[in-house]
Design a protein around this motif. Structure first.
Motif, mmCIF file in Angstrom:
data_model
loop_
_atom_site.group_PDB
_atom_site.id
_atom_site.type_symbol
_atom_site.label_atom_id
_atom_site.label_comp_id
_atom_site.label_asym_id
_atom_site.label_seq_id
_atom_site.Cartn_x
_atom_site.Cartn_y
_atom_site.Cartn_z
ATOM 1 N N VAL A 27 -61.552 67.263 59.824
ATOM 2 C CA VAL A 27 -60.969 68.362 58.790
ATOM 3 C C VAL A 27 -59.838 67.954 57.927
ATOM 4 C CG1 VAL A 27 -60.246 70.884 58.968
ATOM 5 C CG2 VAL A 27 -62.015 70.233 60.238
ATOM 6 N N ALA A 28 -58.804 67.380 58.745
ATOM 7 C CA ALA A 28 -57.366 66.939 57.984
ATOM 8 C C ALA A 28 -57.777 65.779 57.142
ATOM 9 C CB ALA A 28 -56.399 66.515 59.064
ATOM 10 N N GLY A 29 -58.816 65.176 57.168
ATOM 11 C CA GLY A 29 -59.220 63.937 56.397
ATOM 12 C C GLY A 29 -58.620 62.760 56.956
ATOM 13 N N ASP A 30 -57.628 62.611 58.151
ATOM 14 C CA ASP A 30 -57.392 61.519 59.006
ATOM 15 C C ASP A 30 -58.382 60.745 59.725
ATOM 16 O OD1 ASP A 30 -54.937 62.403 57.658
ATOM 17 O OD2 ASP A 30 -54.432 63.562 59.409
ATOM 18 N N GLY A 31 -59.478 61.213 59.871
ATOM 19 C CA GLY A 31 -60.358 60.401 60.681
ATOM 20 C C GLY A 31 -61.423 59.374 60.062
ATOM 21 N N PRO A 32 -62.356 58.794 61.040
ATOM 22 C CA PRO A 32 -63.201 57.830 60.367
ATOM 23 C C PRO A 32 -64.094 58.848 59.309
ATOM 24 C CG PRO A 32 -63.695 58.163 62.399
ATOM 25 C CD PRO A 32 -62.414 58.787 62.290
ATOM 26 N N PRO A 33 -64.466 57.994 58.169
ATOM 27 C CA PRO A 33 -65.626 58.518 57.345
ATOM 28 C C PRO A 33 -66.843 59.164 58.081
ATOM 29 C CG PRO A 33 -64.768 56.249 56.524
ATOM 30 C CD PRO A 33 -64.408 56.486 57.913
ATOM 31 N N PHE A 34 -67.360 59.982 57.651
ATOM 32 C CA PHE A 34 -68.573 60.562 58.304
ATOM 33 C C PHE A 34 -69.586 60.989 57.438
ATOM 34 C CE2 PHE A 34 -65.924 64.206 56.980
ATOM 35 C CZ PHE A 34 -66.630 65.093 56.334
ATOM 36 N N VAL A 35 -70.722 61.186 57.743
ATOM 37 C CA VAL A 35 -72.161 61.547 57.299
ATOM 38 C C VAL A 35 -72.424 62.979 57.341
ATOM 39 C CG1 VAL A 35 -74.447 60.769 57.017
ATOM 40 C CG2 VAL A 35 -72.623 59.173 57.349
ATOM 41 N N ARG A 36 -72.647 63.637 56.435
ATOM 42 C CA ARG A 36 -73.077 65.019 56.568
ATOM 43 C C ARG A 36 -74.497 65.182 56.732
ATOM 44 N NH1 ARG A 36 -70.959 69.442 58.068
ATOM 45 N NH2 ARG A 36 -68.922 68.973 56.955
ATOM 46 N N ILE A 37 -75.185 65.415 58.030
ATOM 47 C CA ILE A 37 -76.586 65.519 58.089
ATOM 48 C C ILE A 37 -77.291 66.710 57.614
ATOM 49 C CG2 ILE A 37 -78.381 65.132 59.732
ATOM 50 C CD1 ILE A 37 -76.688 62.526 59.120
ATOM 51 N N GLU A 50 -65.622 51.118 62.600
ATOM 52 C CA GLU A 50 -64.939 49.797 62.649
ATOM 53 C C GLU A 50 -63.866 49.485 61.661
ATOM 54 O OE1 GLU A 50 -68.119 46.795 63.216
ATOM 55 O OE2 GLU A 50 -68.509 47.627 65.317
ATOM 56 N N ALA A 51 -64.431 50.093 60.291
ATOM 57 C CA ALA A 51 -63.604 49.921 59.146
ATOM 58 C C ALA A 51 -62.186 50.605 59.095
ATOM 59 C CB ALA A 51 -64.351 50.017 57.987
ATOM 60 N N TRP A 52 -62.471 51.779 59.789
ATOM 61 C CA TRP A 52 -61.409 52.963 59.680
ATOM 62 C C TRP A 52 -60.469 52.335 60.980
ATOM 63 C CZ3 TRP A 52 -59.897 56.171 63.896
ATOM 64 C CH2 TRP A 52 -59.009 56.967 63.775
ATOM 65 N N LEU A 53 -60.757 51.858 61.854
ATOM 66 C CA LEU A 53 -60.048 51.212 63.050
ATOM 67 C C LEU A 53 -59.300 50.035 62.380
ATOM 68 C CD1 LEU A 53 -62.308 51.553 66.138
ATOM 69 C CD2 LEU A 53 -59.935 52.733 65.735
ATOM 70 N N ALA A 54 -60.007 49.181 61.784
ATOM 71 C CA ALA A 54 -59.519 48.002 61.165
ATOM 72 C C ALA A 54 -58.169 48.373 60.136
ATOM 73 C CB ALA A 54 -60.334 46.886 60.237
ATOM 74 N N SER A 55 -58.437 49.406 59.282
ATOM 75 C CA SER A 55 -57.495 49.794 58.614
ATOM 76 C C SER A 55 -56.142 50.533 59.217
ATOM 77 C CB SER A 55 -57.953 51.243 57.615
ATOM 78 O OG SER A 55 -58.370 52.140 58.013
ATOM 79 N N ARG A 56 -56.318 50.747 60.469
ATOM 80 C CA ARG A 56 -55.128 51.419 61.402
ATOM 81 C C ARG A 56 -54.619 50.218 62.219
ATOM 82 N NH1 ARG A 56 -54.979 56.732 60.713
ATOM 83 N NH2 ARG A 56 -54.022 57.154 62.710
ATOM 84 N N THR A 57 -54.725 49.068 62.040
ATOM 85 C CA THR A 57 -54.476 48.158 63.094
ATOM 86 C C THR A 57 -53.255 47.297 62.342
ATOM 87 O OG1 THR A 57 -57.095 47.861 63.768
ATOM 88 C CG2 THR A 57 -55.277 46.097 64.021
ATOM 89 N N PHE A 58 -52.131 46.990 63.153
ATOM 90 C CA PHE A 58 -51.066 46.432 62.542
ATOM 91 C C PHE A 58 -50.594 45.364 63.532
ATOM 92 C CE2 PHE A 58 -51.151 50.799 61.724
ATOM 93 C CZ PHE A 58 -50.981 50.774 60.272
ATOM 94 N N ASP A 59 -50.070 44.357 63.112
ATOM 95 C CA ASP A 59 -49.567 43.089 63.951
ATOM 96 C C ASP A 59 -48.242 43.727 64.557
ATOM 97 O OD1 ASP A 59 -51.509 41.540 62.948
ATOM 98 O OD2 ASP A 59 -50.300 40.940 61.217
ATOM 99 N N HIS A 60 -47.422 44.487 63.910
ATOM 100 C CA HIS A 60 -46.243 45.137 64.595
ATOM 101 C C HIS A 60 -45.800 46.631 63.719
ATOM 102 C CE1 HIS A 60 -44.567 43.415 60.821
ATOM 103 N NE2 HIS A 60 -45.231 42.476 61.187
#
Length: 73
Positions: A27-37, A50-60
């Motif tokens: 609802v906030a637009g912060d989560g992974p992309p979803f499909v409306r069925i 996986e792409a959403w998690l990768a975009s939120r992965t940091f080295d430090h």
């Protein structure tokens, strides 16, 4: 190519959050992309998660803070 769809409960379990938390993120637009069925049904693809998690992965921590300063996340 059609990917297997994950129900919100499956997606939440994989992310380690509650279904309600995943709903709030959607609802906030912060989560992974979803499909409306349908009108009241959503699903997630493994690839999008996986792409959403990768975009939120940091080295430090500094890299995370730099992205936030630029308006990301």
């Amino acid at each position: 190519m059609i990917q297997q769809l994950l129900a919100p409960a499956e997606a939440a379990r994989l992310l380690g959050v509650s279904v309600r938390s995943l709903e709030r993120m959607r609802v906030a637009g912060d989560g992974p992309p979803f499909v409306r069925i349908g009108k009241r049904r959503v699903a997630y693809t493994a690839g999008c998660m996986e792409a959403w998690l990768a975009s939120r992965t940091f080295d430090h921590r500094a890299a995370e803070m730099a992205r936030r300063a630029k308006g990301g996340l």
